[in-house]
Enzyme design. Structure first.
Site, short mmCIF file in Angstrom:
data_model
loop_
_atom_site.label_atom_id
_atom_site.label_comp_id
_atom_site.label_asym_id
_atom_site.label_seq_id
_atom_site.Cartn_x
_atom_site.Cartn_y
_atom_site.Cartn_z
N LYS A 1 -7.22 2.48 2.32
CA LYS A 1 -6.13 2.09 3.22
C LYS A 1 -6.19 2.85 4.55
O LYS A 1 -5.80 2.31 5.58
CB LYS A 1 -4.76 2.26 2.54
N LYS B 1 -10.54 -9.46 -3.05
CA LYS B 1 -9.34 -9.86 -3.81
C LYS B 1 -8.41 -10.70 -2.94
O LYS B 1 -8.30 -10.46 -1.74
CB LYS B 1 -8.66 -8.55 -4.25
N LYS C 1 -1.87 -10.77 -0.14
CA LYS C 1 -0.80 -11.40 0.66
C LYS C 1 -0.79 -10.94 2.11
O LYS C 1 -0.25 -11.63 2.96
CB LYS C 1 0.56 -11.19 0.00
N1 AQP Z 1 -5.74 -11.15 -6.30
C1 AQP Z 1 -5.05 -10.69 -7.34
N2 AQP Z 1 -5.38 -11.08 -8.57
C2 AQP Z 1 -4.68 -10.62 -9.65
N3 AQP Z 1 -3.63 -9.77 -9.55
C3 AQP Z 1 -3.27 -9.37 -8.32
N4 AQP Z 1 -2.28 -8.54 -7.86
C4 AQP Z 1 -2.34 -8.48 -6.52
N5 AQP Z 1 -3.35 -9.24 -6.06
C5 AQP Z 1 -3.95 -9.80 -7.15
C6 AQP Z 1 -1.32 -7.87 -8.72
O1 AQP Z 1 -0.02 -8.06 -8.16
C7 AQP Z 1 0.79 -6.91 -8.44
C8 AQP Z 1 1.54 -6.49 -7.22
O2 AQP Z 1 0.70 -6.03 -6.25
P1 AQP Z 1 1.32 -5.26 -4.99
O3 AQP Z 1 2.12 -6.16 -4.19
O4 AQP Z 1 2.01 -4.03 -5.43
O5 AQP Z 1 0.09 -4.80 -4.18
P2 AQP Z 1 -1.36 -5.28 -4.14
O6 AQP Z 1 -2.04 -5.18 -5.46
O7 AQP Z 1 -1.99 -4.51 -3.02
O8 AQP Z 1 -1.20 -6.82 -3.79
P3 AQP Z 1 -1.67 -7.54 -2.48
O9 AQP Z 1 -1.24 -8.97 -2.59
O10 AQP Z 1 -3.12 -7.29 -2.23
O11 AQP Z 1 -0.77 -6.82 -1.40
P4 AQP Z 1 -1.18 -6.19 -0.02
O12 AQP Z 1 -1.89 -7.30 0.71
O13 AQP Z 1 0.13 -5.83 0.62
O14 AQP Z 1 -2.03 -5.00 -0.30
C9 AQP Z 1 -0.13 -5.86 -9.02
O15 AQP Z 1 0.07 -5.83 -10.41
C10 AQP Z 1 -1.51 -6.36 -8.69
O16 AQP Z 1 -2.48 -5.95 -9.65
#
Ligand code: AQP
Length: 335
Positions: free
Chosen positions: A118, A200, A203
Site C-alpha cells: 500500500k 484481484k 473496488k
Molecule cells: N477479488 C476478491 N475475491 C474474493 N474475495 C475478495 N475480497 C475482496 N476482494 C476480493 C474479500 O472482501 C472482504 C472485504 O475486503 P475489504 O473491503 O476489507 O478490503 P479488500 O480485501 O482490500 O477489498 P478490495 O475490494 O480490494 O478493497 P480496496 O480496493 O479498497 O483495497 C475481505 O474478506 C476480502 O478477502
C-alpha cells in the site's frame, strides 16, 4: 448477543466502505457472512476507520458508509441475528487500538507485506495509520473475544500478528483475550479483475471495467463481461495459463452451482462470446434480489439508522466489557 447464542463460537469480519462492493467482495465475503450467521455468533462491521489509511473524500465516504451498511443487509445479513455495526460508532476500537499499539513492536509492523504494497501504491501519503493498521485490526477482533476470523491470503499475516499481540498481552497481564483462529471458508473463490486476470478484483480499481459492483444494472454487468480479457485460444476450458477464462468459469460456477466439467461440456462447441454472455446474464440474475433489496433499503433511511444505532449500542456494550478489563489490567484507575 443473547444468552442462548453465547454458546456458539464468535466469528468476526469487516469490510471497508472504500467503494461500492464488487462481485469479489460478494463471493469472497458477503455471501459467506449470510451462511455463517446461522452457525456462529457473528459480528460484522463496516470498517470505516480503516478506510482512512487511504485519502477519502468526506462527502463520498459518508454516502459509501451508509450504502455499504445497506448492501450488507441487502445480501441477507440479519441485524437481529448478527451484530451489525459501523466501526467508528464504537469508540472502544480506537481506545483498545492505542493500548495494543503500545504492545506491538515496530519491527513486527515493518514486516507487514500489505504495508509495503500500500505504501508503494500511495507513495504521496504513507501515513502512520497505514503502518499501525494491524493494531486497529487486532483491536477489532480482540474486543469481541472472537474465536474465528475469516481470512483471505492478504489478511493472513495480520491475523498472525493479532494472535502474537493477544498472546503477549495475556502473558504480561494475565488472561484477557481469546486468541483467534483463522477461518478458511469451505467455498471461497478469489475473483480476479476482468481487465487483468492476474490482479484481484478490487473496488478501488481506477478502471471501472475491471470490476462488477453488486449494484451494477444487468445491462452494465453483461457489457462488462463481454469486454473481459481472455486469451487467443477458443476453448472454454479450465487450464493453466488461461487465467481470464478460469476466472469467468469460477464466477459462473459459483453463481450457477455447475461444476467446471459441466461448464466445459455445455460450452464445448460454443465460442467465448456465448460464454461471456452466459456469465453476464447469470451474474445479473444472481445479483437481482440483492439489488432489489438494496433499492428498498436505501430509500428507508430511518430503518437503516435504527439498525446501525442498535448495532452500535449492542457492540459497544460487548466491547466495553473487554476494554474495562484491559484498562484495569494495564493499571488505569476506574472512573
Ligand atoms: N477479488 C476478491 N475475491 C474474493 N474475495 C475478495 N475480497 C475482496 N476482494 C476480493 C474479500 O472482501 C472482504 C472485504 O475486503 P475489504 O473491503 O476489507 O478490503 P479488500 O480485501 O482490500 O477489498 P478490495 O475490494 O480490494 O478493497 P480496496 O480496493 O479498497 O483495497 C475481505 O474478506 C476480502 O478477502
Amino acid at each position: 448477543m443473547s444468552e442462548v447464542q453465547e454458546k456458539k463460537k464468535i466469528i468476526l469480519s469487516g469490510i471497508q466502505p472504500t467503494g461500492v462492493f464488487t462481485l469479489g467482495n460478494y463471493i469472497g465475503a458477503l455471501k459467506n457472512w449470510v451462511k455463517l450467521q446461522e452457525d456462529y455468533n457473528a459480528a460484522y462491521m463496516i470498517a470505516d476507520m480503516h478506510s482512512l489509511t487511504v485519502r477519502q473524500d468526506p462527502a463520498k465516504l459518508r454516502q459509501q458508509i451508509l450504502s455499504a451498511f445497506a448492501v450488507v443487509l441487502a445480501c441477507g445479513v440479519d441485524p437481529n441475528k448478527s451484530l451489525t455495526f459501523i466501526q467508528s460508532h464504537v469508540h472502544q476500537h480506537a481506545e483498545l487500538s492505542w493500548i495494543l499499539s503500545c504492545n506491538t513492536q515496530f519491527g513486527e509492523l515493518n514486516r507487514m507485506t500489505q504495508f509495503k504494497d500500500k505504501s508503494a501504491k500511495n507513495a504521496d501519503n504513507i501515513n502512520a495509520g497505514l503502518f499501525t493498521y494491524p493494531s486497529l485490526m487486532a483491536a477489532d477482533i480482540l474486543l469481541y473475544q472472537a474465536d474465528l476470523v475469516p481470512v483471505g491470503a492478504d489478511q493472513k499475516q495480520h491475523l498472525e500478528l493479532t494472535r502474537d499481540i493477544a498472546t503477549r498481552f495475556n502473558n504480561l497481564y494475565g488472561n484477557t483475550f481469546k486468541v483467534p483462529e483463522p477461518y478458511i471458508p469451505k467455498v471461497g473463490a478469489r475473483i480476479m479483475s476482468l481487465s487483468d486476470p492476474n490482479k484481484k478484483m478490487s473496488k478501488s480499481d481506477e478502471n471501472q471495467n475491471s470490476f462488477i459492483t453488486i449494484l451494477d444494472k444487468p445491462e452494465v454487468i453483461i457489457k462488462k463481461f463481454k469486454r473481459a480479457v481472455t486469451d487467443s485460444d477458443m476453448e472454454v476450458r479450465y487450464a493453466e495459463g488461461k487465467d481470464g477464462i478460469n476466472n469467468l468459469m469460477s464466477i459462473y460456477s459459483v453463481v450457477t452451482g455447475l461444476s467446471y466439467e459441466q461448464i466445459e461440456k455445455d460450452f464445448q462447441s460454443k465460442g467465448y462470446g456465448d460464454f461471456k454472455t452466459a456469465v453476464g446474464e447469470a451474474v445479473a440474475e444472481h445479483l437481482r434480489p440483492v439489488r432489489e433489496n438494496y433499492e428498498r433499503l436505501i430509500a428507508d433511511k430511518a430503518y437503516l439508522e435504527q439498525c446501525y444505532k442498535l448495532g452500535a449500542e449492542k457492540a459497544s456494550n460487548f466491547a466495553n466489557r473487554t476494554l474495562t478489563k484491559v484498562y484495569k489490567k494495564v493499571g488505569f484507575i476506574a472512573k
